[in-house]
Design an enzyme around this catalytic site. Structure first.
Site, PDB file in Angstrom:
ATOM      1  N   ASP A 427      62.836  57.118  81.208  1.00 47.45           N
ATOM      2  CA  ASP A 427      63.792  58.168  81.532  1.00 47.45           C
ATOM      3  C   ASP A 427      65.038  58.012  80.678  1.00 47.45           C
ATOM      4  O   ASP A 427      65.476  56.902  80.379  1.00 47.45           O
ATOM      5  CB  ASP A 427      64.155  58.138  83.022  1.00 47.45           C
ATOM      6  CG  ASP A 427      64.941  56.897  83.411  1.00 47.45           C
ATOM      7  OD1 ASP A 427      64.493  55.775  83.074  1.00 47.45           O
ATOM      8  OD2 ASP A 427      66.003  57.043  84.036  1.00 47.45           O
ATOM      9  N   SER A 428      65.604  59.129  80.259  1.00 47.93           N
ATOM     10  CA  SER A 428      66.855  59.162  79.501  1.00 47.93           C
ATOM     11  C   SER A 428      66.733  58.326  78.223  1.00 47.93           C
ATOM     12  O   SER A 428      65.927  58.624  77.359  1.00 47.93           O
ATOM     13  CB  SER A 428      68.000  58.696  80.397  1.00 47.93           C
ATOM     14  OG  SER A 428      69.250  58.945  79.806  1.00 47.93           O
ATOM     15  N   ALA A 429      67.512  57.242  78.121  1.00 44.84           N
ATOM     16  CA  ALA A 429      67.398  56.363  76.949  1.00 44.84           C
ATOM     17  C   ALA A 429      65.987  55.804  76.837  1.00 44.84           C
ATOM     18  O   ALA A 429      65.453  55.642  75.732  1.00 44.84           O
ATOM     19  CB  ALA A 429      68.412  55.230  77.052  1.00 44.84           C
TER      20      ALA A 429
END
Length: 701
Positions: A427-429
């Site tokens: 998720d995200s990074a």
């Protein structure tokens, strides 16, 4: 909802309130009535100016969607957020018009509420004007101004000077699911309380005690809370954010998560030494590729991982695997668990890279949903604890994640898997790292994973303007100032980090008692919010209330040459102090292994199926939409799901609301689809566009 109906209702509510409050009245709160009349007239003016703008957006924003079945992009989101604000105003306005002459009518409270939403509407009007500029300057269907450096610079300038506190006070979280608003209030109150004591000559128990004592005023005074949150997001250094986000690593909080989440039989950390690996080439398994250990910045070093498995599988209790764990006694011993039946190795393996802006958190922070995934999918999960920035900027994290992926392929038998199907999830990074690790695997000639599930990934690590990036002006979890600090730290350009006076500010310096008190603060704030927001506890004559009226009445047309030119003699409200946002302008940011959206086609061709799960209210929404379009136009297999009413980071908010549970279920379904796909031939990865699945849940508009 039809925008014409919304604006017509807004006009009616404003007229009803102005007529009622201007007429003969015996009410004792004449000054408050004047405040409401002024406020309603300004709302009326904003509504009349915004209606044609919104109408124009609704006629064209479908051109910016991924496809007809997946409505979602930053322009749609801005319209949705504006409508949410207007609907709150309509609801409150109808209440005022019906109850203003009641003996129990709380005049100051309702005036303050309406003033707060009037200010928010003014700032949203500015965002819609900025979005208009983006749409006119970009090609149709393009969401980013990748070539217009001047426009992106103007966007950063506007963020730096525009008033943002209104979105973190009474209006906090109005755009999100109602079930999440108490949680967001708790997070913001905890953050500003922690920020007030951060850097003071206190340690451990002292910091927590001060935070607990100061939090009450932020519960009772929303305007003060908003102003303090704006100060924190504009001024405090990256170490503060690392310290605050790492509170999720506290023993108490993770202990609670373990109680609330699914119990698992395997959960321990591994430390893999830096040894050269040899893996078969994907094109010719009789030949091998050499994979060096991570080397960037300080030379060879170990890689840390966490193995989670709902069931004990063959290999997971082997002495060879347990030798990588430094736990004493060993974390698994079948001799102590004679009643547990060891399961055969799974044909699947899930490798996970956590989010946290490249600067914070570990696998421990994400353990809650990883435990659930291991149970639901019946799969071992290997989560990588890569080194964090700014201490370990690019490419250290990528090197460690790639090395962990290669080590897992080579040693899958120890992890309880045969690795017939391997999925990368993050998720995200972590979503960024899933994509770039796969790119690196292709570049190295070794086996690529069988699929990627990336939730709200960061695919463009720049401050380039896009309509969804405008949400960083109002987002309590991802303000632009904080986002830019994280991106610059990963790029290695953030050299202004200042160590606080209490050491590094990490939770390890606070101790167990501190974690306990901070947890009490977080839990208690949720219960205090409703009871302490009684308007009789917050006098309208306070300085914050006076400042609020000054903001509402601010109709200055004096414009600075450094600001964007707005139409209709309109000027958004400005902050008393400027935020310093260092633009992400160094060449590293545009490296395709940092910003895969900028990667040339040859570096992306051959990627496995990519499943993107984004949120319509996430500032990184356009990252997912544009990356999905890029892959689709290349003929790469890709799906995009867009969920509504959730913030960035919704995976970590599972079990908080029905909406987060649905979003998590979509992520699990995508991973299961990767594991259950039978045809692994290259032809599958080049299948025609009409055969690919593009799914959206809860479409906008």
């Amino acid at each position: 909802m039809d925008c014409k109906v919304v604006f017509a209702a807004l006009e009616t509510v404003c007229e009803d309130n102005i007529s009622a409050l201007c007429g003969p009245t015996d009410l004792p709160y004449g000054t408050v009535a004047e405040r409401l009349i002024t406020c309603m007239r300004q709302i009326q003016e904003h509504g009349r100016a915004l209606e044609p703008v919104v109408t124009n957006f609704t006629t064209v924003y479908h051109h910016y969607d991924f496809d007809a079945q997946t409505p979602g992009n930053g322009y749609r989101t801005l319209v949705k957020v504006l409508q949410s604000c207007i609907l709150h105003i309509i609801h409150k306005g109808r209440y005022i018009a019906s109850n203003y002459n009641s003996a129990f009518f709380r005049a100051d409270h309702n005036a303050s509420e309406m003033e707060a939403y009037c200010i928010a509407l003014s700032q949203l009007r500015a965002l819609l004007y900025l979005a208009q500029r983006l749409m006119s300057d970009n090609n149709c269907g393009q969401l980013y101004s990748l070539q217009d450096e001047d426009l992106s610079h103007k966007f950063v300038q506007e963020y730096s000077s525009m008033h943002k506190a209104c979105f973190y006070g009474r209006c906090l979280g109005f755009q999100f699911s109602p079930a999440l608003r108490p949680f967001l209030q708790t997070v913001v109150i905890s953050m500003v309380s922690y920020g007030e004591t951060y850097g003071k000559q206190q340690s451990g128990l002292g910091i927590a005690a001060l935070s607990l004592l100061t939090s009450g005023k932020y519960v009772m005074n929303p305007e003060l809370r908003g102003a303090e949150f704006e100060r924190i997001t504009q001024n405090l250094d990256l170490q503060f954010w690392k310290s605050f986000w790492n509170l999720t690593e506290s023993g108490l909080i993770t202990g609670f998560n373990r109680i609330a989440s699914n119990p698992v039989q395997v959960n321990f950390t591994l430390t893999v030494p830096p040894e050269t690996l040899h893996l078969p080439l994907a094109s010719d398994p009789t030949l091998s590729a050499t994979v060096s250990p991570p080397l960037a910045h300080w030379g060879p070093g170990p890689v840390h991982m966490r193995l989670i498995s709902y069931e004990i599988r063959e290999g997971q209790d082997s002495e060879e695997l347990l030798a990588f764990s430094r736990t004493d006694p060993p974390p698994i011993s079948m001799s102590h668990l004679p009643w547990v039946q060891k399961q055969p190795r799974s044909p699947w393996l899930l490798i996970h890279f956590h989010g946290g802006g490249f600067v914070a958190q570990t696998s421990k922070s994400h353990e809650n949903y990883l435990r659930s995934w291991s149970k639901e999918l019946s799969v071992p999960v290997l989560s990588v604890d890569y080194s964090l920035s700014p201490e370990a900027p690019f490419p250290r994290a990528l090197e460690e994640c790639f090395y962990a992926y290669c080590w897992a392929l080579k040693n899958c038998h120890l992890l309880g898997s045969t690795a017939e199907r391997v999925c990368l999830a993050g998720d995200s990074a972590g979503g960024n790292l899933c994509i770039t690790v796969s790119m690196k695997a292709m570049n190295s000639g070794i086996r690529v994973p069988d699929g990627i599930m990336a939730a709200y990934p960061a695919t463009l690590l720049t401050t380039d303007a896009s309509p969804s990036r405008l949400l960083t002006l109002i987002d309590p979890l991802l303000p632009l100032g904080v986002l830019a600090k994280c991106l610059n730290a990963y790029a290695g350009t953030d050299c202004q980090t200042v160590q606080p006076m209490v050491g590094n500010g990490s939770l390890s310096a606070l101790g167990r008692d501190t974690a306990l008190l901070l947890s009490d603060l977080t839990q208690g704030a949720s219960n205090w919010i409703q009871s302490f927001l009684d308007p009789r506890r917050s006098s309208g004559s306070s300085p914050s209330s006076a400042q609020r009226r000054k903001l509402v009445n601010n109709t200055s047309t004096t414009k600075s040459g450094s600001h964007m030119d707005y139409p209709d003699n309109f000027e958004p409200l400005r902050s008393e102090s400027l935020a310093f946002v260092h633009p992400t302008s160094c060449p590293i940011i545009r490296n395709p292994f940092v910003s895969p959206l900028l990667a040339p086609d040859q570096l992306l061709r051959g990627l496995p199926p990519v499943h993107l799960v984004a949120s319509a209210l996430d500032a990184l929404l356009d990252d997912s939409v544009m990356f999905a379009k890029k892959l689709r136009d290349m003929g790469q297999p890709v799906t995009l799901a867009v969920v509504e009413d959730l913030p960035h980071g919704f995976l970590s908010l599972s079990q908080l609301s029905k909406e987060t549970d649905i979003a998590v279920e979509i992520c699990v379904a995508r991973i299961r689809e990767i594991f259950q796909e039978n045809n692994t031939s290259p032809a599958l990865r080049q299948r025609p566009k009409m055969e690919r699945s593009h799914q959206s849940t809860s479409p906008l508009g």
